[in-house]
Motif scaffolding. Structure first.
Motif, PDB file in Angstrom:
ATOM      1  N   SER A  36       0.843  -1.197   0.000  1.00 40.59           N
ATOM      2  CA  SER A  36       0.000   0.000   0.000  1.00 40.59           C
ATOM      3  C   SER A  36       0.882   1.254   0.000  1.00 40.59           C
ATOM      4  N   LEU A  37       0.247   2.390  -0.257  1.00 39.44           N
ATOM      5  CA  LEU A  37       0.964   3.662  -0.221  1.00 39.44           C
ATOM      6  C   LEU A  37       1.582   3.901   1.150  1.00 39.44           C
ATOM      7  N   ARG A  38       0.830   3.598   2.188  1.00 41.63           N
ATOM      8  CA  ARG A  38       1.310   3.810   3.556  1.00 41.63           C
ATOM      9  C   ARG A  38       2.515   2.937   3.869  1.00 41.63           C
ATOM     10  N   ASP A  39       2.429   1.653   3.547  1.00 39.09           N
ATOM     11  CA  ASP A  39       3.533   0.738   3.808  1.00 39.09           C
ATOM     12  C   ASP A  39       4.780   1.128   3.016  1.00 39.09           C
ATOM     13  N   SER A  40       4.579   1.500   1.760  1.00 33.53           N
ATOM     14  CA  SER A  40       5.708   1.907   0.922  1.00 33.53           C
ATOM     15  C   SER A  40       6.370   3.161   1.471  1.00 33.53           C
ATOM     16  N   ALA A  41       5.573   4.136   1.865  1.00 35.58           N
ATOM     17  CA  ALA A  41       6.111   5.388   2.401  1.00 35.58           C
ATOM     18  C   ALA A  41       6.831   5.156   3.724  1.00 35.58           C
ATOM     19  N   LEU A  42       6.261   4.332   4.587  1.00 39.47           N
ATOM     20  CA  LEU A  42       6.897   4.049   5.873  1.00 39.47           C
ATOM     21  C   LEU A  42       8.227   3.307   5.699  1.00 39.47           C
ATOM     22  N   ALA A  43       8.262   2.350   4.818  1.00 36.18           N
ATOM     23  CA  ALA A  43       9.501   1.605   4.576  1.00 36.18           C
ATOM     24  C   ALA A  43      10.575   2.500   3.975  1.00 36.18           C
ATOM     25  N   ALA A  44      10.178   3.346   3.035  1.00 38.03           N
ATOM     26  CA  ALA A  44      11.137   4.266   2.419  1.00 38.03           C
ATOM     27  C   ALA A  44      11.683   5.249   3.445  1.00 38.03           C
ATOM     28  N   ALA A  45      10.814   5.796   4.269  1.00 42.38           N
ATOM     29  CA  ALA A  45      11.242   6.755   5.292  1.00 42.38           C
ATOM     30  C   ALA A  45      12.121   6.096   6.348  1.00 42.38           C
ATOM     31  N   ALA A  46      11.749   4.918   6.801  1.00 37.96           N
ATOM     32  CA  ALA A  46      12.517   4.224   7.837  1.00 37.96           C
ATOM     33  C   ALA A  46      13.901   3.819   7.330  1.00 37.96           C
TER      34      ALA A  46
END
Length: 72
Positions: A36-46
């Motif tokens: 999902s957009l949320r999971d992708s964004a969180l993984a990229a940020a982390a």
């Protein structure tokens, strides 16, 4: 696969490590990972935060800024 690597290396050269890396991770997880957009964004940020903390703060090693932002 070759296009992804070529695109990442081109972005790395132009806009630098700290900007190109989260973009690559986000797009790859979104398109090929089916996340999902949320999971992708969180993984990229982390991941980017962990890399920045490790290399810039802990090791005091400057990451490549890219030619558009004053690269070598």
């Amino acid at each position: 696969a070759v296009a992804w690597i070529s695109g990442y290396l081109t972005a790395l050269f132009l806009i630098g490590f700290i900007i190109a890396t989260p973009i690559y991770i986000f797009l790859y997880m979104l398109i090929h990972g089916g996340r999902s957009l949320r999971d992708s964004a969180l993984a990229a940020a982390a991941t980017t935060l962990a890399i920045w903390l490790t290399f810039v703060l802990l090791f005091r090693y400057p990451l490549y800024p890219g030619v558009l932002f004053g690269g070598y």
